[in-house]
Write a protein that holds these residues in place. Structure first.
Motif, PDB file in Angstrom:
ATOM      1  N   THR A 143       1.093  -1.081   0.164  1.00  0.00           N
ATOM      2  CA  THR A 143       0.072  -0.044  -0.074  1.00  0.00           C
ATOM      3  C   THR A 143       0.585   1.191  -0.289  1.00  0.00           C
ATOM      4  O   THR A 143       1.663   0.951   0.608  1.00  0.00           O
ATOM      5  N   LEU A 144       0.689   1.979  -0.467  1.00  0.00           N
ATOM      6  CA  LEU A 144       1.018   3.750  -1.043  1.00  0.00           C
ATOM      7  C   LEU A 144       0.278   4.926  -0.384  1.00  0.00           C
ATOM      8  O   LEU A 144      -1.046   4.916  -0.853  1.00  0.00           O
ATOM      9  N   THR A 145       0.853   5.558   0.067  1.00  0.00           N
ATOM     10  CA  THR A 145       0.572   7.429   0.938  1.00  0.00           C
ATOM     11  C   THR A 145       1.544   7.917  -0.299  1.00  0.00           C
ATOM     12  O   THR A 145       2.444   7.628  -0.055  1.00  0.00           O
ATOM     13  N   ALA A 146       1.305   8.959  -0.192  1.00  0.00           N
ATOM     14  CA  ALA A 146       1.142   9.913  -1.095  1.00  0.00           C
ATOM     15  C   ALA A 146       1.072  11.470  -0.105  1.00  0.00           C
ATOM     16  O   ALA A 146       0.151  11.649   0.697  1.00  0.00           O
ATOM     17  N   PHE A 147       2.434  12.469  -0.429  1.00  0.00           N
ATOM     18  CA  PHE A 147       2.419  13.658   0.433  1.00  0.00           C
ATOM     19  C   PHE A 147       3.282  14.799  -0.532  1.00  0.00           C
ATOM     20  O   PHE A 147       2.980  14.312  -1.954  1.00  0.00           O
TER      21      PHE A 147
END
Length: 267
Positions: A143-147
Motif C-alpha cells: 500500500t502507498l500513501t502520497a504527500f
C-alpha cells in the motif's frame, strides 16, 4: 530470506551516463513488484532482467523527464510483443493526469491500432492523491500513501507499507512538511541529494535538497537507513560524504545501479 527489497535500477539526476540510468527503483514484497519512476535508461534495465512484462504497477513521482521519459518505451515494449500483457495501474500526481494524456497524443502512432494510444492502452492511468491520508493498494501486499512535495511541478513524496516495514521516497523536493511526513520513522528512506551546494533561492524555488540537507532530513525524520540518490555524476563522492556527515548515527548507503537493499524493520 528477506522477501522485501529495494533495487536501484538507476539514480542519475538530469540525464543518464555510463554508470547509471536516470531515476528508477523496484519495490518487491511478498511476490509483488512495483516500479517507482521510469527515467531514461530504465526500460533497458527492466528488459535485461526480464521484468518488462512482470510488473504489477508503476508509480511516477512527477513528470520531469529524468523520472518518467521511459514510460513511453515501456508502453511500447509491453504492446509490441506477440502476446501483450494485461494493462497495469500507472499512478501519477493528480495534477499531472492531463499532462500525461497530452504526452499520449504526442507519441501516438495513429496508423497502427496497437500503439494508437500507447500509454492508455498499456496502462490503467490513475490519479495519485497527495493528501497524506489516502492509502492506495498498488499491488498485493503493498500500500502507498502520497504527500505533496515541494518542486517545480506536481511531485509526490511516497510512503510504502510493506507488511510491518516502511519504505519512503523523497521524489524531487525541497525541505517541506510533505517529505518529512512521508519519511518519518521509515525503515528505509531513498532521498535525493541533487546538489552539493546550491543557492537558497534555487533550493526553494526549484525544489531540491543539498546532500547535507538530505542527511539532516534523515535525522529529523528518524529513519532506519538513508539511501542517497539522484546525483549529478560529477560530485558523487563528495555528496555522499556530506550526506553521511550530516546523518549522524543514521546508517547511510550510496545509491548505485544494481544496488539491492533489504527493507528490514529497523525497530
Amino acid at each position: 530470506m528477506n522477501d522485501t527489497t529495494l533495487t536501484v535500477l538507476g539514480f542519475r539526476a538530469g540525464r543518464p551516463d555510463a554508470d547509471s540510468a536516470c531515476s528508477g527503483y523496484l519495490v518487491e514484497h511478498a511476490g509483488s513488484t512495483v516500479l517507482v519512476d521510469c527515467g531514461p535508461g530504465i526500460v533497458t534495465e527492466l528488459v535485461s532482467r526480464g521484468l518488462e512484462h512482470r510488473l504489477d504497477g508503476v508509480v511516477l513521482t512527477h513528470l520531469h523527464q529524468d523520472h518518467m521519459f521511459d514510460v513511453v518505451p515501456l508502453a511500447f515494449t509491453r504492446l509490441l510483443t506477440k502476446t501483450p500483457p494485461a494493462r497495469i495501474p500507472l499512478w501519477v500526481p493528480e495534477d499531472a493526469i492531463g499532462t500525461l494524456a497530452t504526452l499520449d497524443e504526442w507519441v501516438a502512432v495513429p496508423t497502427d491500432p496497437v500503439v494508437g494510444r500507447p500509454l492508455a492502452t498499456a496502462f490503467d492511468i490513475r490519479p495519485l492523491e497527495r493528501d497524506g491520508r489516502t492509502e492506495v493498494a498498488v499491488a498485493d501486499g503493498i500500500t502507498l500513501t502520497a504527500f505533496r512535495a515541494r518542486h517545480a511541478v506536481p511531485s509526490a513524496s511516497l510512503r510504502f507499507a510493506l507488511g510491518d516495514r516502511t519504505l519512503a521516497f523523497s521524489s524531487d523536493t525541497g525541505w517541506c512538511d510533505g517529505v518529512l511526513a512521508a519519511a518519518t520513522g521509515a525503515d528505509v528512506f531513498v532521498c535525493e541529494a541533487t546538489y552539493l551546494d546550491a543557492d537558497p533561492a534555487m533550493l526553494a524555488e526549484h525544489g531540491h535538497l543539498t546532500a547535507a540537507l538530505t542527511g539532516k532530513l534523515a535525522v529529523t525524520a528518524g529513519v532506519g537507513r538513508l539511501v542517497v540518490s539522484h546525483l549529478l555524476g560529477y560530485d558523487d563522492t563528495e555528496s555522499f560524504e556530506a550526506a553521511r556527515a550530516a546523518a549522524g548515527a543514521v546508517p547511510v548507503t550510496a545509491a548505485r545501479a544494481g544496488l539491492v537493499v533489504p527493507v528490514r524493520a529497523a525497530r
